[in-house]
Structures are given as structure tokens and as C-alpha cells.
Design an enzyme around this catalytic site. Sequence first.
Site, short mmCIF file in Angstrom:
data_model
loop_
_atom_site.label_atom_id
_atom_site.label_comp_id
_atom_site.label_asym_id
_atom_site.label_seq_id
_atom_site.Cartn_x
_atom_site.Cartn_y
_atom_site.Cartn_z
N THR A 185 0.87 -1.18 0.00
CA THR A 185 0.00 0.00 0.00
C THR A 185 0.90 1.23 0.00
OG1 THR A 185 0.00 0.11 2.38
CG2 THR A 185 -1.71 -1.22 1.36
N TRP A 473 -20.48 15.25 11.09
CA TRP A 473 -19.48 14.93 10.08
C TRP A 473 -19.83 15.59 8.75
CZ3 TRP A 473 -18.14 8.98 10.53
CH2 TRP A 473 -17.58 8.74 11.79
#
Length: 572
Positions: A185, A473
Amino acid sequence: MQGLMQDRPLMISSLVEHAARFHPRAEIVSRLPEGGTHRTDWAGIRRAACQVANALGALGVKPTERVGTLAWNSWRHLAMYFGVSGSGAVLHTVNPRLFPEQIAYILNHAEDQVLFFDTTFAPLVEKLAPQLRTVKTYVCMTSREHMPQIDVPDLRCWDELVGGQNEDYEWPEFDERSASSLCYTSGTTGNPKGVLYSHRSTMLHTLMELAPDTFGVSSRETVMLIVPMFHANGWGTPYAAAMVGAKLVFPGPHLDGKSVYELMRDEKVTFSQGVPTVWLMLFQHLDANPQIDPRALGVKRIGIGGAAVSRGMLERFEKQFGAEVTQGWGMTETSPIGVISKLLPKHDGLPEEELVKVKLKQGRGVWGVDLKIVDDQGRKLPWDGEAFGHLRVRGPWIASGYFKEPPGGGAASATPRGGQESLGRPGAFLGEGGSPIDEDGYFTTGDVATIDPDGFLQLVDRAKDVIKSGGEWISSIDVENAAASHPGVAEAAVIGVAHPKWQERPLLIVVRKAGAEVSADDLRAYLGQRLAKWWVPEEVVFVDSLPHTATGKLLKTRLREQYKGYVAAKAE
Ligand code: ADP
């Protein structure tokens, strides 16, 4: 009682054997780093794959040992996909766009024995070689005339080492659970982590990828793979193309809009896969050349993933190209396909506005991938399209851990990417003991999503990118998409910056389209019509360009560093 069917192991080598036998003349076209175009076919790829396997034998590479590549998409890289894994060794595709220190870390961590590299990377390889502890042989993937003059131990030329080998090879059969390839990754948080695929996971993923409701590639297709082969196995397309004998077209390092356009046109590409950034470059080329009619290209389908598809991008492909867009969500740890966006029969006849909303969702789980969304305490959330939580996935091509990390977790380094900066209780959305795998075997993705009653997943954000404003959020992705749909905006990024009252407020960072004069007020007014009022960023800054990760995504860690001291003062 056991079934009485033959227990044949699922081997990656079987793909190239099949392609060469049943589709020997289907072409493989590569634009080379040295310039020029190379043409071969699946029969040629099989020969080259056998030669790769024989070359590894000659170099003394043993099964399970790692063989690295620093390479663009090309016929040679394709031959290695089959030749290295097929011989029992592990193909380690290294992302050359990572920082050199990360590349050295990855090559040492993986203990690569041989490093194959394109001429483009010769200076990089020469610089890295003194730090590489396990690489014994360096193979430049080129012909004698293009060999670089570099000082590295045991430097070989592909054409001499590989080209000189026998064109036949007896592929070994072994446990299908054996490792086949390794991909790290990008390590935007902490050190890169190795995802170790197996023959079995790869073959099952390939079968799934070929389903009509996934990417549905067939032998009639000409596929241009823009997604790099060093990024999550090129989304599995090299294997899928072999399974059906599709024609493959590789752009090599030539990813600018003009090159991509010309290759699409010249090779009559019908399907192409890439991240949004490459498509933006193609659009810029088309903007600069309005005489080009994209519809004349004849591209029928475009696969997009790795980052959210904007409405503008969707509509441009549909209306100007006459192409269908298939969005997918996934990550290196999911091989990478997890969900794919395809309409259902029930969507026929929906009004355009409704349809677009469905199309912009990342998609539905494919067979083999179980999904769930959970709250900070790990409790399952409903699939109502409203509740959003941490996305966890499970299945036979989902990582069960990271290479050389303790399997059960416990070590801080085993946390998934993004995990470190989780919202809510720190680490709360990880499984037991900080493992990326929870007690039910689900992998924690680090993404935050909703899932609707039809199973369509919509990414809200990466857990670390969500903006927390006054306890609520804000999805940075939604604000970015809304801003990017403004005709004067080329690209937009949104990050959270400190605010004395609301903790965080979104900061919108915009690259204007060439010649566009859009102002901050224009943008706020535009967003005010599209987003909840409190989601509209008070602050907008204009920049010439935005930083991207090695995989073409917005590099928000860099932006967050850059705007660290920025205090959003205006929001009341
Ligand atoms: P890296 O993290 O190295 O850039 P990955 O391909 O593993 O590379 O990244 C996976 C991440 O990319 C996902 O966790 C998700 O955040 C993002 N992503 C992938 N596909 C999409 C998509 N269709 N829409 C939005 N984000 C996506």
C-alpha cells in the site's frame, strides 16, 4: 461425504496457457518507454512467460522467493505476471512513484532477489542499489541497444537473459493457496504494508471480474489498461484479459491526454480502466482540441475506481463519448474489487436526476465480498442509505493480514491505513487488539460509507478525511464533487482546518480551469444550492495545482501539513 469432482489447483499459469491455446493471435500492444510501439499476441506472451520462468531458474530463484518489478504497463511486465507467479516465485510489483526511501524499504522488507526495471528507472535503481540488501541481480527490461550505463551488481539485459531462454516451460502445480504476488500500500500513514495475494485469491477474483455485472470483458474487447500494473495487480485486468483472450493495449509511461487519446484512437479501444486523474488529463487534451469528436473513438465502456467519480466526469463520458461508466470501489487489500456500480432492472425509466444519484454511488457488493458498516463501538448499522459508519469487508480475495506482520494483530504496525487517525474512540473501529481483522473475520478498510436497501455502497469519506464540525461529520468527498461540478473548476480538494468554535471547518482548495475566472463568492453561492448550508466552506483558496499520491489520488496529508496553521475564522 466429499464430492467426486477433480481437485485441480487454481493456478495463474493456466491463464496464459489458455490464452495462447484459444486466443493465440489476439494482440498485445505496448507503447515502450524507449519510444515506439511493440506488438505481440497471447502466443507471444506465453513464450515470453516461459522464458521468464526459465530465466529465474537460471538465476537460481526458488519458489516463494520474491522478484521485484519497477515497470510500466507493457508486454514484458505482462509476461512476468505469468512467468514469475507461474514458476512458483512471487511477483512483487513496486510503485515507482513512491519516495525512493519507501521503495528501498519495500524492496528490503520483501527481500526481493532479482529486480526487473524499465529504462526510465535506471537512475533510480542506480541510486537505490547500495541500500538494497537482498537483490542479487538487476535486469533492465529492454534490448541491448537501449541498455543504460549504470553501476549496479550483476546488471543484465532482458533480451539477452530472458530472450535467450527456451520458449517452453513445464508449469509446476502446487497448493493454490501459495503466494503469487505482493503489492505494498502506498503508506500515506506510516510504513507501506505488503498485501500478499495467492493463486487461489487471484483466480477467484478474475472469475468475478469477468462477470457481466462486473467489468464483463470478453474476447471481443480491446482493453486499454491505464491503471498501472504496480497498483493492485492492475485491478486484476491482466489476468482477466488472459482468461478470455481480449486484446490488450498498454500506454507504458505515456499517460498524458494526447498520448492516451491517440492510442485509444489508433488501437480502436473499446474498454479502458483508469483513476479519475488520468481521465482529467484526457479531458484537458480534448478541451484544447475542440475539433476532436470523442464519440468517433468508439469507446464503449470506461472503468473508474480508486477515487470517487464526479458527476461531470460521468456525464462527459456518457454524453460526449457515448460510453458507459462502471465505477468500482476497492483497495490494494481487496485485490482490488469490492463493489461495482451497475444499474438494476428496477432503475429502468428512472428520471435522469434519480439515475445519476444511483450511478454516482460506488456500487454493490460483488459475489464473494461480504460488507458491513459499523459504528465506533463495532455495532452493525442499518442498510438504509442514511446511517454511515466504518466499512468492513470479508471474502476469499480480501487480505487476512499484512506480509511479515503478526497475523492476529496486537502490534501497532498491523493497523490498517487510516486506522491511526480514526474518529471517535481512537482505534475503536479496529478489531480486537488493533488487528485489521475483527472477530467475524472482516477487514477494516479505513473508509466510511453508507449502504442503501439495494446494497449500493456510497463512500462518505476516508475515516481520516471526514471533517468534524460541531460534532457532526462533513464528507470532504461530497463537497469536492459539488465544487468540481462547477464549470470553472478543474479540480477541488477539501480538508478540515481548525476552528475556534466548531473544532473543524472545511477549507476548499481549488484549481481553476484554464481561462476561468470563478471567485470564492461564486463558488460559495454555487455550493449553497447543492449542499446543506453548514457544509459550505467559508474559506476558499485558489492554487495552480494539487498534490497527488503515487496512485493519482489527492494527497490530503500534504494539504493538511500545508494548511496546518490555518484557522478558519469566518464561520459564525
Ligand atoms: P492507496 O491507498 O495506496 O492510494 P488503494 O487503491 O489501496 O491505494 O486505495 C484504496 C482507497 O481508495 C479506498 O480505501 C478508498 O478510500 C479509495 N477509493 C477506491 N475506490 C474508490 C471510489 N470508487 N470512490 C471513492 N474512493 C475510492
